[in-house]
Design a protein around this motif. Structure first.
Motif, PDB file in Angstrom:
ATOM      1  N   LEU A 147      10.310   5.310  12.087  1.00  0.00           N
ATOM      2  CA  LEU A 147      10.177   5.049  10.939  1.00  0.00           C
ATOM      3  C   LEU A 147      11.418   4.159  10.434  1.00  0.00           C
ATOM      4  CD1 LEU A 147       9.366   8.726   9.106  1.00  0.00           C
ATOM      5  CD2 LEU A 147       7.887   6.693   9.441  1.00  0.00           C
ATOM      6  N   ALA A 148      12.439   4.590  11.082  1.00  0.00           N
ATOM      7  CA  ALA A 148      13.776   3.653  10.596  1.00  0.00           C
ATOM      8  C   ALA A 148      13.564   2.286  11.388  1.00  0.00           C
ATOM      9  CB  ALA A 148      15.022   4.211  11.418  1.00  0.00           C
ATOM     10  N   GLU A 149      12.861   2.362  12.550  1.00  0.00           N
ATOM     11  CA  GLU A 149      12.637   0.887  13.046  1.00  0.00           C
ATOM     12  C   GLU A 149      11.866   0.231  12.288  1.00  0.00           C
ATOM     13  OE1 GLU A 149      10.243  -0.696  17.013  1.00  0.00           O
ATOM     14  OE2 GLU A 149      11.205   1.048  17.020  1.00  0.00           O
ATOM     15  N   LEU A 150      10.722   0.781  11.395  1.00  0.00           N
ATOM     16  CA  LEU A 150       9.915   0.009  10.953  1.00  0.00           C
ATOM     17  C   LEU A 150      10.291  -0.273   9.480  1.00  0.00           C
ATOM     18  CD1 LEU A 150       6.657   2.228  11.586  1.00  0.00           C
ATOM     19  CD2 LEU A 150       6.894  -0.126  12.563  1.00  0.00           C
ATOM     20  N   SER A 151      11.320   0.370   9.296  1.00  0.00           N
ATOM     21  CA  SER A 151      11.873   0.248   7.674  1.00  0.00           C
ATOM     22  C   SER A 151      12.927  -0.965   7.740  1.00  0.00           C
ATOM     23  CB  SER A 151      12.692   1.327   7.376  1.00  0.00           C
ATOM     24  OG  SER A 151      11.825   2.340   7.048  1.00  0.00           O
ATOM     25  N   ARG A 152      13.594  -1.013   9.021  1.00  0.00           N
ATOM     26  CA  ARG A 152      14.692  -2.227   9.191  1.00  0.00           C
ATOM     27  C   ARG A 152      13.667  -3.430   9.291  1.00  0.00           C
ATOM     28  NH1 ARG A 152      17.086   1.626  12.668  1.00  0.00           N
ATOM     29  NH2 ARG A 152      16.101   0.896  14.578  1.00  0.00           N
ATOM     30  N   ALA A 153      12.568  -3.470   9.965  1.00  0.00           N
ATOM     31  CA  ALA A 153      11.682  -4.381  10.239  1.00  0.00           C
ATOM     32  C   ALA A 153      10.865  -5.037   8.918  1.00  0.00           C
ATOM     33  CB  ALA A 153      10.517  -4.289  11.333  1.00  0.00           C
ATOM     34  N   GLY A 154      11.202  -4.431   7.851  1.00  0.00           N
ATOM     35  CA  GLY A 154      10.704  -4.599   6.503  1.00  0.00           C
ATOM     36  C   GLY A 154       9.214  -4.270   6.231  1.00  0.00           C
ATOM     37  N   VAL A 202       5.240   3.285   1.923  1.00  0.00           N
ATOM     38  CA  VAL A 202       5.065   2.068   1.188  1.00  0.00           C
ATOM     39  C   VAL A 202       4.949   1.161   2.304  1.00  0.00           C
ATOM     40  CG1 VAL A 202       5.553   0.462  -0.701  1.00  0.00           C
ATOM     41  CG2 VAL A 202       6.031   2.818  -0.845  1.00  0.00           C
ATOM     42  N   ILE A 203       3.816   0.603   2.390  1.00  0.00           N
ATOM     43  CA  ILE A 203       3.482  -0.516   3.500  1.00  0.00           C
ATOM     44  C   ILE A 203       3.427  -1.728   2.858  1.00  0.00           C
ATOM     45  CG2 ILE A 203       1.946  -0.978   5.082  1.00  0.00           C
ATOM     46  CD1 ILE A 203       1.158   1.697   5.642  1.00  0.00           C
ATOM     47  N   ALA A 204       4.349  -2.814   3.316  1.00  0.00           N
ATOM     48  CA  ALA A 204       4.614  -3.920   2.644  1.00  0.00           C
ATOM     49  C   ALA A 204       3.322  -4.897   2.815  1.00  0.00           C
ATOM     50  CB  ALA A 204       5.755  -4.610   3.294  1.00  0.00           C
ATOM     51  N   SER A 205       2.582  -4.714   4.168  1.00  0.00           N
ATOM     52  CA  SER A 205       1.374  -5.474   4.562  1.00  0.00           C
ATOM     53  C   SER A 205       0.865  -4.829   5.695  1.00  0.00           C
ATOM     54  CB  SER A 205       1.771  -6.913   4.831  1.00  0.00           C
ATOM     55  OG  SER A 205       0.599  -7.569   5.414  1.00  0.00           O
ATOM     56  N   LEU A 206      -0.447  -4.425   5.584  1.00  0.00           N
ATOM     57  CA  LEU A 206      -1.310  -3.911   6.441  1.00  0.00           C
ATOM     58  C   LEU A 206      -1.459  -4.841   7.539  1.00  0.00           C
ATOM     59  CD1 LEU A 206      -4.013  -1.863   4.521  1.00  0.00           C
ATOM     60  CD2 LEU A 206      -1.904  -0.897   5.768  1.00  0.00           C
ATOM     61  N   GLN A 207      -1.728  -6.083   7.293  1.00  0.00           N
ATOM     62  CA  GLN A 207      -1.774  -7.134   8.430  1.00  0.00           C
ATOM     63  C   GLN A 207      -0.712  -7.290   9.297  1.00  0.00           C
ATOM     64  OE1 GLN A 207      -4.724  -8.426   9.126  1.00  0.00           O
ATOM     65  NE2 GLN A 207      -3.968  -9.775  10.659  1.00  0.00           N
ATOM     66  N   ARG A 208       0.503  -7.291   8.536  1.00  0.00           N
ATOM     67  CA  ARG A 208       1.796  -7.393   9.349  1.00  0.00           C
ATOM     68  C   ARG A 208       2.160  -6.211  10.107  1.00  0.00           C
ATOM     69  NH1 ARG A 208       6.742  -7.967   5.595  1.00  0.00           N
ATOM     70  NH2 ARG A 208       7.782  -8.001   7.526  1.00  0.00           N
ATOM     71  N   LEU A 209       1.750  -5.146   9.455  1.00  0.00           N
ATOM     72  CA  LEU A 209       1.812  -3.772  10.628  1.00  0.00           C
ATOM     73  C   LEU A 209       1.050  -3.875  11.679  1.00  0.00           C
ATOM     74  CD1 LEU A 209       3.291  -1.104  10.361  1.00  0.00           C
ATOM     75  CD2 LEU A 209       1.190  -0.136   9.248  1.00  0.00           C
ATOM     76  N   VAL A 239       0.758  -1.257   0.121  1.00  0.00           N
ATOM     77  CA  VAL A 239       0.285   0.028   0.132  1.00  0.00           C
ATOM     78  C   VAL A 239       0.915   1.341  -0.143  1.00  0.00           C
ATOM     79  CG1 VAL A 239      -1.821   1.258   1.179  1.00  0.00           C
ATOM     80  CG2 VAL A 239      -1.851  -1.246   1.170  1.00  0.00           C
ATOM     81  N   ALA A 240       0.714   2.253  -0.839  1.00  0.00           N
ATOM     82  CA  ALA A 240       1.306   3.501  -1.111  1.00  0.00           C
ATOM     83  C   ALA A 240       0.467   4.623  -0.271  1.00  0.00           C
ATOM     84  CB  ALA A 240       1.690   3.893  -2.379  1.00  0.00           C
ATOM     85  N   LEU A 241       0.928   5.018   0.789  1.00  0.00           N
ATOM     86  CA  LEU A 241       0.369   5.979   1.613  1.00  0.00           C
ATOM     87  C   LEU A 241       1.133   7.178   1.488  1.00  0.00           C
ATOM     88  CD1 LEU A 241      -1.553   6.879   3.805  1.00  0.00           C
ATOM     89  CD2 LEU A 241       0.126   6.135   5.676  1.00  0.00           C
ATOM     90  N   ASP A 242       0.091   8.291   0.753  1.00  0.00           N
ATOM     91  CA  ASP A 242       0.826   9.550   0.674  1.00  0.00           C
ATOM     92  C   ASP A 242       0.446  10.512   1.999  1.00  0.00           C
ATOM     93  OD1 ASP A 242       1.833   9.332  -2.070  1.00  0.00           O
ATOM     94  OD2 ASP A 242      -0.115   9.524  -3.036  1.00  0.00           O
TER      95      ASP A 242
END
Length: 240
Positions: A211-218, A228-235, A185-188
């Motif tokens: 933001l860096a922590e969430l980026s490192r977690a993929g 860009v959210i890889a997976s809403l469910q994983r988030l 999901v691309a969130l503007d």
């Protein structure tokens, strides 16, 4: 420190037909009759603001309330040291100032345009008259005020019970409430990151670390104002 702000253009009276059309498309007035809309339109003034202009300042008298037609309005307070705390971001079709108007007290916050904006201001006298004659309008007004109170209570819970990363996750999920669970999901982001940080009661540095922590977690990828959210469910399932 807060930047130097400009003043809004002088209010004007919009075309009556245009004002009625705008009011009729707002949730608050959807069931109003043409006669009621015509009466309301006669008590409306139109306010155009450039980005950075103040709509009102803390301490100003509140004798009406505003509806955002387009643009975004930031409600904020300044600490004695000049630090800004963003209280809320008002989006198109949302209103501001009605609770303070009914209390007869001055505005407890200031309001600034985050982008060029158009607002309609409705006098309290017109609102009081409609409340006296339209129970449906009264119920919608109460529902709107109740939602704002509920949102305030959620904010208090968020600030006191959740970590900085949990607040950021909650903000992203809130922005994606009506988005299907597609991947990715691309969130503007609707506003600047500094404004989001203040809204979440975080410093810009804390937001960057989250933001860096969430980026490192993929879980996300930061591309300027796009997340860009890889997976809403994983988030949703992530535990910082």
């Amino acid at each position: 420190m807060n930047p130097t702000l400009t003043s809004p253009d002088a209010p004007t009276s919009p075309d009556a037909t245009q004002a009625q059309r705008i009011l009729s498309h707002l949730p608050l007035f959807q069931s109003a009759t043409p006669a009621q809309l015509a009466t309301l339109a006669s008590h409306v003034t139109q306010h155009r603001l450039d980005k950075g202009a103040l709509l009102f300042q803390r301490g100003d008298a509140a004798t009406g309330f505003f509806i955002v037609v387009y643009g975004q309005i930031k409600l904020f307070m300044l600490s004695p040291q000049g630090q800004e705390k963003v209280v809320e971001i008002i989006h198109p079709s949302q209103s501001l100032g009605e609770a303070v108007m009914f209390l007869g007290k001055p505005y407890p916050v200031s309001a600034e345009a985050l982008q060029d904006a158009l607002l309609l201001r409705l006098e309290r006298s017109a609102v009081d008259a409609l409340l006296d004659t339209d129970p449906g309008f009264a119920r919608r007004m109460l529902a709107g005020l109740s939602l704002k109170l509920h949102s305030l209570l959620k904010d208090v819970d968020t600030y006191s019970q959740r970590s900085s990363t949990q607040r950021v996750i909650g903000y992203f999920l809130q922005q994606c409430e009506e988005v299907p669970d597609a991947e990715p999901v691309a969130l503007d982001l609707p506003v600047a990151k500094q404004v989001i940080a203040s809204r979440l009661n975080l410093t810009p540095e804390s937001l960057s670390r989250s933001l860096a922590e969430l980026s490192r977690a993929g879980l996300i990828e930061v591309q300027g104002r796009t997340i860009v959210i890889a997976s809403l469910q994983r988030l949703r399932e992530h535990t910082p």
